[in-house]
Design an enzyme around this catalytic site. Structure first.
Site, PDB file in Angstrom:
ATOM      1  N   ASN A  10      -0.700   0.131  11.877  1.00  0.00           N
ATOM      2  CA  ASN A  10       0.018  -0.540  10.792  1.00  0.00           C
ATOM      3  C   ASN A  10       1.054   0.436  10.250  1.00  0.00           C
ATOM      4  O   ASN A  10       0.700   1.399   9.574  1.00  0.00           O
ATOM      5  CB  ASN A  10      -1.006  -0.934   9.714  1.00  0.00           C
ATOM      6  CG  ASN A  10      -0.360  -1.483   8.464  1.00  0.00           C
ATOM      7  OD1 ASN A  10       0.827  -1.796   8.453  1.00  0.00           O
ATOM      8  ND2 ASN A  10      -1.153  -1.602   7.401  1.00  0.00           N
ATOM      9  N   LYS A  12       3.211  -0.087   8.026  1.00  0.00           N
ATOM     10  CA  LYS A  12       3.548  -0.343   6.615  1.00  0.00           C
ATOM     11  C   LYS A  12       5.078  -0.324   6.452  1.00  0.00           C
ATOM     12  O   LYS A  12       5.780  -0.774   7.338  1.00  0.00           O
ATOM     13  CB  LYS A  12       2.837   0.663   5.704  1.00  0.00           C
ATOM     14  CG  LYS A  12       1.333   0.703   6.001  1.00  0.00           C
ATOM     15  CD  LYS A  12       0.532   1.466   4.995  1.00  0.00           C
ATOM     16  CE  LYS A  12      -0.938   1.412   5.397  1.00  0.00           C
ATOM     17  NZ  LYS A  12      -1.821   2.042   4.430  1.00  0.00           N
ATOM     18  N   HIS A  94      -3.989  -7.424   3.294  1.00  0.00           N
ATOM     19  CA  HIS A  94      -4.145  -5.972   3.164  1.00  0.00           C
ATOM     20  C   HIS A  94      -4.270  -5.624   1.678  1.00  0.00           C
ATOM     21  O   HIS A  94      -3.634  -6.252   0.833  1.00  0.00           O
ATOM     22  CB  HIS A  94      -2.936  -5.266   3.785  1.00  0.00           C
ATOM     23  CG  HIS A  94      -3.148  -3.797   3.918  1.00  0.00           C
ATOM     24  ND1 HIS A  94      -3.050  -2.936   2.836  1.00  0.00           N
ATOM     25  CD2 HIS A  94      -3.491  -3.025   4.971  1.00  0.00           C
ATOM     26  CE1 HIS A  94      -3.308  -1.701   3.240  1.00  0.00           C
ATOM     27  NE2 HIS A  94      -3.581  -1.731   4.528  1.00  0.00           N
ATOM     28  N   GLU A  96      -3.035  -3.385  -0.037  1.00  0.00           N
ATOM     29  CA  GLU A  96      -1.756  -3.062  -0.690  1.00  0.00           C
ATOM     30  C   GLU A  96      -1.034  -4.345  -1.099  1.00  0.00           C
ATOM     31  O   GLU A  96      -0.354  -4.381  -2.114  1.00  0.00           O
ATOM     32  CB  GLU A  96      -0.898  -2.199   0.243  1.00  0.00           C
ATOM     33  CG  GLU A  96      -1.445  -0.769   0.304  1.00  0.00           C
ATOM     34  CD  GLU A  96      -1.157  -0.028   1.590  1.00  0.00           C
ATOM     35  OE1 GLU A  96      -0.329  -0.494   2.395  1.00  0.00           O
ATOM     36  OE2 GLU A  96      -1.780   1.036   1.786  1.00  0.00           O
ATOM     37  N   GLU A 161     -11.692  -2.352   5.177  1.00  0.00           N
ATOM     38  CA  GLU A 161     -10.961  -1.165   4.742  1.00  0.00           C
ATOM     39  C   GLU A 161     -11.319  -0.858   3.289  1.00  0.00           C
ATOM     40  O   GLU A 161     -10.772  -1.487   2.369  1.00  0.00           O
ATOM     41  CB  GLU A 161      -9.450  -1.417   4.818  1.00  0.00           C
ATOM     42  CG  GLU A 161      -8.936  -1.717   6.212  1.00  0.00           C
ATOM     43  CD  GLU A 161      -7.455  -1.395   6.319  1.00  0.00           C
ATOM     44  OE1 GLU A 161      -7.111  -0.535   7.130  1.00  0.00           O
ATOM     45  OE2 GLU A 161      -6.657  -1.982   5.582  1.00  0.00           O
ATOM     46  N   GLY A 167      -5.275   5.956   3.167  1.00  0.00           N
ATOM     47  CA  GLY A 167      -4.234   6.939   2.891  1.00  0.00           C
ATOM     48  C   GLY A 167      -4.699   8.143   2.087  1.00  0.00           C
ATOM     49  O   GLY A 167      -3.882   8.928   1.607  1.00  0.00           O
ATOM     50  N   SER A 201      -8.016   5.976   6.668  1.00  0.00           N
ATOM     51  CA  SER A 201      -7.952   7.376   7.107  1.00  0.00           C
ATOM     52  C   SER A 201      -8.569   7.610   8.490  1.00  0.00           C
ATOM     53  O   SER A 201      -9.203   8.643   8.721  1.00  0.00           O
ATOM     54  CB  SER A 201      -8.582   8.293   6.058  1.00  0.00           C
ATOM     55  OG  SER A 201      -7.867   8.213   4.838  1.00  0.00           O
TER      56      SER A 201
HETATM   57  P1  PGA Z   1      -4.515   4.825   6.620  1.00  0.00           P
HETATM   58  O1  PGA Z   1      -4.174   3.274   6.349  1.00  0.00           O
HETATM   59  O2  PGA Z   1      -4.984   4.923   8.050  1.00  0.00           O
HETATM   60  O3  PGA Z   1      -3.226   5.530   6.379  1.00  0.00           O
HETATM   61  O4  PGA Z   1      -5.599   5.192   5.654  1.00  0.00           O
HETATM   62  C1  PGA Z   1      -4.984   2.254   6.866  1.00  0.00           C
HETATM   63  C2  PGA Z   1      -4.458   0.911   6.451  1.00  0.00           C
HETATM   64  O5  PGA Z   1      -4.017   0.766   5.304  1.00  0.00           O
HETATM   65  O6  PGA Z   1      -4.473  -0.052   7.245  1.00  0.00           O
END
Ligand code: PGA
Length: 240
Positions: A10, A12, A94, A96, A161, A167, A201
């Site tokens: 992803n 983003k 997601h 976010e 997640e 992140g 992560s």
């Molecule tokens: P990350 O993000 O691997 O940077 O923690 C995962 C995600 O948000 O899908």
């Protein structure tokens, strides 16, 4: 019942047209029929990414879609248009987007339904916040998200997640991940065949242990998918 592994990157709100050499930098040797590898760039990069990935083993996904097939929804993108472009998967719900755009479970379900209707496979994200986990509510929160956002029929993927692991470099305990994936599977109508990914992560050095867990069928990778080399390492270490 064997489920085909899925590793999704992803991007983003990252990546430029000039970065699409990425697809030729992912070595063909890391591909295997045992796993499906997806990359989800931002909307404007989708057509060029589809073109760039055409001769590779990578399948292109999108990061969101609208619940309607067309209409007066300024700034939104329909699943139908994504499908026409050649997109095959779409991430919906997601954390976010839940946080930045106030997306509710009902909106996420309509997005997932629109995706299925258009012939795409939605990757439906669920996960608890740190406060919710510390309060012992993680399973309850995720169960409610599933009940509200998973469509009744059609093929979909679920991505667990934990919000606090995204992140941050923090990864949930293997035991907690195993327990949550088991809880999720037991709540899905077609749990045996539905792929459940872990995200938060995921890195080249932790993915192998994560993927050994029984109910983990792959990963949703953010930061570590941005560079072809680390994404290739994740693919290699996951399957190796
Ligand atoms: P990350 O993000 O691997 O940077 O923690 C995962 C995600 O948000 O899908």
């Amino acid at each position: 019942m064997s489920r085909r592994m899925l590793i999704a990157g992803n991007w983003k709100m990252n990546g430029q047209l000039s970065d699409l050499g990425y697809f030729s930098n992912l070595p063909e040797q890391v591909s295997t029929p045992d796993a499906e590898i997806i990359v989800c760039p931002p909307f404007p990069l989708l057509p060029a990414s589809i073109e760039a990935a055409k001769t590779s083993f990578i399948v292109i996904g999108a990061q969101d879609c609208h619940g309607a097939s067309s209409g007066a929804h300024t700034g939104d993108v329909s699943a139908r248009l994504l499908a026409v472009l050649g997109v095959q998967y779409v991430i919906v719900g997601h954390s976010e987007r839940r946080a930045d755009h106030g997306e509710t479970d009902a909106m996420i379900r309509s997005k997932a339904e629109a995706a299925i209707e258009a012939g795409l496979i939605p990757i439906i994200c669920v996960g608890e916040t740190l406060e919710q986990r510390q309060a012992g509510q993680a399973v309850e929160v995720v169960a409610a998200q599933l009940a509200g956002s998973v469509p009744k029929t059609g093929e979909y993927v679920v991505a667990y997640e934990p919000v606090w692991a995204i992140g941050t470099g923090l990864v949930a305990e293997l035991e907690d991940i195993a327990q949550m994936h088991d809880e999720i599977r037991s709540r899905l109508t077609r749990g045996e065949t539905t792929r459940i990914l872990y995200g938060g992560s995921v890195k080249p050095d932790n993915c192998h242990a994560l993927m050994l867990l029984d109910d983990v069928d792959g990963a949703l990778v953010g930061g570590a998918s941005l560079k072809a080399q680390s994404f290739a390492e994740i693919i290699k270490n996951t399957l190796g």
